[in-house]
Design a protein around this motif. Structure first.
Motif, short mmCIF file in Angstrom:
data_model
loop_
_atom_site.label_atom_id
_atom_site.label_comp_id
_atom_site.label_asym_id
_atom_site.label_seq_id
_atom_site.Cartn_x
_atom_site.Cartn_y
_atom_site.Cartn_z
N GLN A 58 -9.00 -42.37 -0.58
CA GLN A 58 -7.71 -42.05 -1.19
C GLN A 58 -7.39 -43.08 -2.26
O GLN A 58 -7.64 -44.28 -2.07
CB GLN A 58 -6.58 -42.04 -0.16
N GLU A 59 -6.83 -42.61 -3.39
CA GLU A 59 -6.25 -43.51 -4.38
C GLU A 59 -4.75 -43.29 -4.40
O GLU A 59 -4.28 -42.15 -4.27
CB GLU A 59 -6.84 -43.28 -5.76
N GLY A 60 -4.02 -44.37 -4.57
CA GLY A 60 -2.57 -44.25 -4.60
C GLY A 60 -1.95 -45.15 -5.64
O GLY A 60 -2.56 -46.12 -6.11
N HIS A 99 -6.21 -51.93 -9.25
CA HIS A 99 -6.11 -52.26 -10.67
C HIS A 99 -5.27 -51.20 -11.36
O HIS A 99 -5.29 -50.03 -10.97
CB HIS A 99 -7.49 -52.32 -11.32
N GLY A 100 -4.52 -51.62 -12.40
CA GLY A 100 -3.81 -50.68 -13.23
C GLY A 100 -2.70 -49.92 -12.53
O GLY A 100 -2.40 -48.78 -12.90
N GLY A 101 -2.09 -50.53 -11.53
CA GLY A 101 -1.03 -49.85 -10.79
C GLY A 101 -1.53 -48.86 -9.75
O GLY A 101 -0.74 -48.08 -9.21
N ARG A 102 -2.85 -48.91 -9.47
CA ARG A 102 -3.43 -48.02 -8.47
C ARG A 102 -4.27 -48.84 -7.49
O ARG A 102 -4.82 -49.87 -7.85
CB ARG A 102 -4.33 -46.95 -9.12
N GLY A 103 -4.36 -48.36 -6.26
CA GLY A 103 -5.20 -48.99 -5.26
C GLY A 103 -6.06 -47.95 -4.58
O GLY A 103 -5.65 -46.80 -4.40
N VAL A 132 6.09 -50.45 -4.42
CA VAL A 132 6.41 -49.03 -4.50
C VAL A 132 5.10 -48.27 -4.55
O VAL A 132 4.22 -48.61 -5.35
CB VAL A 132 7.26 -48.71 -5.74
N GLY A 133 4.93 -47.26 -3.70
CA GLY A 133 3.65 -46.57 -3.66
C GLY A 133 3.77 -45.10 -3.36
O GLY A 133 4.80 -44.62 -2.89
N LEU A 135 -3.85 -45.38 5.21
CA LEU A 135 -5.08 -45.65 4.47
C LEU A 135 -4.91 -46.71 3.39
O LEU A 135 -5.86 -47.45 3.09
CB LEU A 135 -5.63 -44.35 3.86
N LEU A 136 -3.73 -46.81 2.79
CA LEU A 136 -3.55 -47.81 1.73
C LEU A 136 -3.07 -49.16 2.27
O LEU A 136 -2.80 -50.08 1.48
CB LEU A 136 -2.57 -47.28 0.68
#
Length: 293
Positions: free
Chosen positions: A283-285, A260-264, A230-231, A211-212
């Motif tokens: 989903q947010e990661g 944004h802000g280290g999240r996708g 890194v995720g 998904l990401l």
């Protein structure tokens, strides 16, 4: 049924150790922690075993709290939040080493008639014309052989076929933040285990695999496989709209509206091959670029 699929079904068949308390084990993953889709699927199994069989899962909302230890069992505790006339709500906490690693809220509903419309299925090629994961991955000379084999081992129970190059296949230049994969289980499910919950559980398992990807595509990143990102999954939500079978082709149409802000953020729709909208997913990661990059 393939041996890999049978092994996955065995993995999802939790041991009941007390009323509303279940225990599961883990299998190998592409990273040295428990695969998030596995924890979500097992938690949904635990919840489903406390619900009357005439009620079907229609949504789940989950948070990944800590990395799971693949060498330790996972204990799932189910809270029976509500049993209404039409809806049943459950909360599940997954625990390892005395700490919660995952939290799930899920709702079940009895079938009823109602309004009916859906977004149309986007165009996509016939899945049978696309290369298998093994054919595609073993053609990438830039990926270390151990990475390829870990990918294939982790996904051997699923026939997953990318419509276009995955982010780790052709990276370096940004692309449209949109990705499509077709998937189905690697083998047919026997008639005596085709309860609707099983198909929902298997789709939940697969939903965390790609998904990401669309987040990575937007920035020309290849992900952990090539070491430029890194995720980890943070939270995950799914809505199950219409019946489907996980052993028949499903189109996973994915896109990313923001990073944004280290999240996708990834969002997606899953369609049956005949065009019915079966599932919506968001989903947010964590998506972090290592300092050297």
């Amino acid at each position: 049924m393939s041996q890999a699929l049978q092994s996955l079904l065995d993995l999802l068949d939790l041991e009941q150790i007390e009323q509303d308390i279940f225990r599961g084990t883990s299998r190998s993953a592409v990273v040295p922690r428990v695969f998030g889709g596995q924890v979500a699927a097992q938690a949904l199994v635990a919840a489903g075993r406390t619900v009357p069989p005439d009620r079907h899962a229609h949504s789940l909302h989950a948070y990944f709290l800590r990395p799971g230890d693949p060498g330790a069992p996972i204990v799932y505790t189910v809270d029976r939040i509500r049993d209404g006339r039409s809806f049943t709500t459950r909360r599940v906490v997954a625990v390892q080493h005395g700490q919660p690693i995952f939290h799930l809220s899920t709702s079940f509903q009895t079938y009823e008639e109602g309004l009916d419309h859906q977004a149309p299925m986007p165009p996509a090629p016939d899945p049978e014309t696309l290369p298998t994961s093994a054919e595609r991955l073993r053609g990438y000379d830039h990926l270390p052989p151990d990475v390829v084999e870990r990918f294939l081992e982790a996904r051997e129970a699923v026939d997953l076929r990318y419509v276009d190059e995955p982010p780790f296949g052709r990276f370096g230049a940004p692309r449209e933040p949109h990705s499509q994969v077709w998937f189905r289980t690697n083998g047919k499910l026997d008639g005596d285990i085709d309860a609707p919950l099983l198909h929902v559980v298997l789709a939940t398992y697969v939903s965390d695999m790609t998904l990401l990807d669309s987040v990575l595509l937007a920035h020309g990143r290849g992900g952990w496989a090539v070491g430029d990102v890194v995720g980890a999954s943070l939270d995950h939500a799914m809505w199950f709209h219409r019946p489907f079978r996980a052993d028949e082709w499903l189109l996973y149409d994915q896109e990313s509206p923001s990073a944004h802000g280290g999240r996708g953020l990834g969002q997606a729709r899953i369609y049956t091959q005949d065009g019915r909208l079966a599932i919506s997913v968001i989903q947010e990661g964590v998506v972090r670029v290592p300092r050297e990059h």
